[in-house]
Design an enzyme around this catalytic site. Structure first.
Site, short mmCIF file in Angstrom:
data_model
loop_
_atom_site.label_atom_id
_atom_site.label_comp_id
_atom_site.label_asym_id
_atom_site.label_seq_id
_atom_site.Cartn_x
_atom_site.Cartn_y
_atom_site.Cartn_z
N ASP A 15 0.85 -1.19 0.00
CA ASP A 15 0.00 0.00 0.00
C ASP A 15 0.89 1.25 0.00
O ASP A 15 1.90 1.31 0.69
CB ASP A 15 -0.91 -0.01 1.24
CG ASP A 15 -2.04 0.98 1.11
OD1 ASP A 15 -3.20 0.55 0.96
OD2 ASP A 15 -1.77 2.20 1.17
N ILE A 16 0.48 2.23 -0.79
CA ILE A 16 1.26 3.46 -0.94
C ILE A 16 1.24 4.29 0.36
O ILE A 16 2.12 5.11 0.59
CB ILE A 16 0.71 4.29 -2.13
CG1 ILE A 16 1.75 5.21 -2.72
CG2 ILE A 16 -0.57 5.03 -1.76
CD1 ILE A 16 1.38 5.77 -4.07
N ASN A 23 -13.14 -3.17 2.25
CA ASN A 23 -14.09 -2.08 2.44
C ASN A 23 -15.04 -2.00 1.25
O ASN A 23 -14.61 -2.11 0.11
CB ASN A 23 -13.33 -0.75 2.56
CG ASN A 23 -12.47 -0.69 3.81
OD1 ASN A 23 -12.91 -1.08 4.89
ND2 ASN A 23 -11.25 -0.21 3.67
N HIS A 33 -10.31 -4.95 -3.16
CA HIS A 33 -8.98 -5.23 -2.63
C HIS A 33 -9.08 -5.66 -1.18
O HIS A 33 -9.94 -5.19 -0.44
CB HIS A 33 -8.06 -4.02 -2.77
CG HIS A 33 -8.67 -2.72 -2.35
ND1 HIS A 33 -9.54 -2.02 -3.14
CD2 HIS A 33 -8.55 -2.02 -1.20
CE1 HIS A 33 -9.93 -0.92 -2.52
NE2 HIS A 33 -9.35 -0.90 -1.32
N HIS A 67 -7.04 -5.69 2.28
CA HIS A 67 -5.89 -5.14 3.00
C HIS A 67 -5.33 -6.23 3.92
O HIS A 67 -6.09 -6.84 4.69
CB HIS A 67 -6.32 -3.97 3.89
CG HIS A 67 -6.84 -2.76 3.16
ND1 HIS A 67 -6.07 -1.64 2.94
CD2 HIS A 67 -8.06 -2.49 2.64
CE1 HIS A 67 -6.80 -0.74 2.30
NE2 HIS A 67 -8.02 -1.22 2.11
P1 DGP Z 1 -9.71 1.66 0.35
O1 DGP Z 1 -9.83 2.88 1.21
O2 DGP Z 1 -10.10 0.40 1.05
O3 DGP Z 1 -10.36 1.84 -1.00
O4 DGP Z 1 -8.14 1.50 0.12
C1 DGP Z 1 -7.46 1.97 -0.99
C2 DGP Z 1 -5.99 1.80 -0.67
O5 DGP Z 1 -5.28 1.87 -1.88
C3 DGP Z 1 -5.42 2.87 0.24
O6 DGP Z 1 -4.95 2.25 1.45
C4 DGP Z 1 -4.28 3.49 -0.53
C5 DGP Z 1 -4.04 2.50 -1.65
N1 DGP Z 1 -3.64 3.09 -2.92
C6 DGP Z 1 -4.34 4.00 -3.62
N2 DGP Z 1 -3.69 4.34 -4.75
C7 DGP Z 1 -2.55 3.57 -4.76
C8 DGP Z 1 -1.48 3.45 -5.68
O7 DGP Z 1 -1.41 4.09 -6.73
N3 DGP Z 1 -0.48 2.58 -5.35
C9 DGP Z 1 -0.51 1.84 -4.20
N4 DGP Z 1 0.51 1.02 -3.98
N5 DGP Z 1 -1.53 1.92 -3.31
C10 DGP Z 1 -2.53 2.78 -3.59
#
Ligand code: DGP
Length: 116
Positions: free
Chosen positions: A32-33, A89, A102, A104
Site C-alpha cells: 500500500d502506498i 471495504n 482489494h 488489506h
Molecule cells: P480503500 O480505502 O479500502 O479503498 O483502500 C485503498 C488503498 O489503496 C489505500 O490504502 C491506498 C491504496 N492506494 C491508492 N492508490 C494507490 C497506488 O497508486 N499505489 C498503491 N501502492 N496503493 C494505492
C-alpha cells in the site's frame, strides 16, 4: 454501475510503478502506498470487480485464492504467528476509495481490537 478501470488495473499491467510482492494469472499483491501498519499489502483480483456488491458465485474461486495468497504473504512477511488482519471495504460508509475490490493485509504491530 461503475466498472471503469482504476489505477489498480495499471498496477496489474505494470504500467505504473508499485512494489509487487506476488502475482499470478488470478491475483496481484503489492504494498500500500500509504501504509497503516509495518506490513500493509493489498491483494486484488486481476479481474476488475468494482465493489463487493458485484461479486458473483463465479468469483468464489478468485476470492478464496485471495485469502490463500494473503496467508502465504503473511508467512513471508514473518507476521503469521504474531498475527494480522484482512479487511475489505465496500462503498462510502466503509471508506472505499478505489473501486476495484482489494483485501488489506495489515500486521507487524498490535492492531487493537476492531470488534469487541
Ligand atoms: P480503500 O480505502 O479500502 O479503498 O483502500 C485503498 C488503498 O489503496 C489505500 O490504502 C491506498 C491504496 N492506494 C491508492 N492508490 C494507490 C497506488 O497508486 N499505489 C498503491 N501502492 N496503493 C494505492
Amino acid at each position: 454501475m461503475m466498472s471503469e478501470e482504476t489505477i489498480f488495473s495499471k498496477i496489474i499491467r505494470h504500467e505504473i510503478p508499485s512494489d509487487i510482492v506476488f502475482q499470478d494469472e488470478t491475483v496481484t499483491a503489492f504494498r500500500d502506498i500509504s501504509p497503516q501498519a509495518p506490513t500493509h499489502i493489498l491483494i486484488i483480483p486481476n479481474k476488475l470487480i468494482p465493489t463487493l456488491n458485484q461479486v458473483t458465485p463465479e468469483d468464489e474461486a478468485v476470492l478464496g485464492h485471495m485469502v490463500t495468497v494473503a496467508a502465504k504473504i503473511a508467512k513471508q512477511e514473518g507476521i503469521a504467528e504474531s498475527g494480522y488482519r484482512l479487511i475489505m471495504n465496500c462503498n462510502k460508509d466503509a471508506g472505499q476509495d478505489v473501486f476495484h475490490i482489494h483485501m488489506h493485509l495489515l500486521g507487524g504491530k498490535n492492531l487493537g481490537k476492531l470488534v469487541h
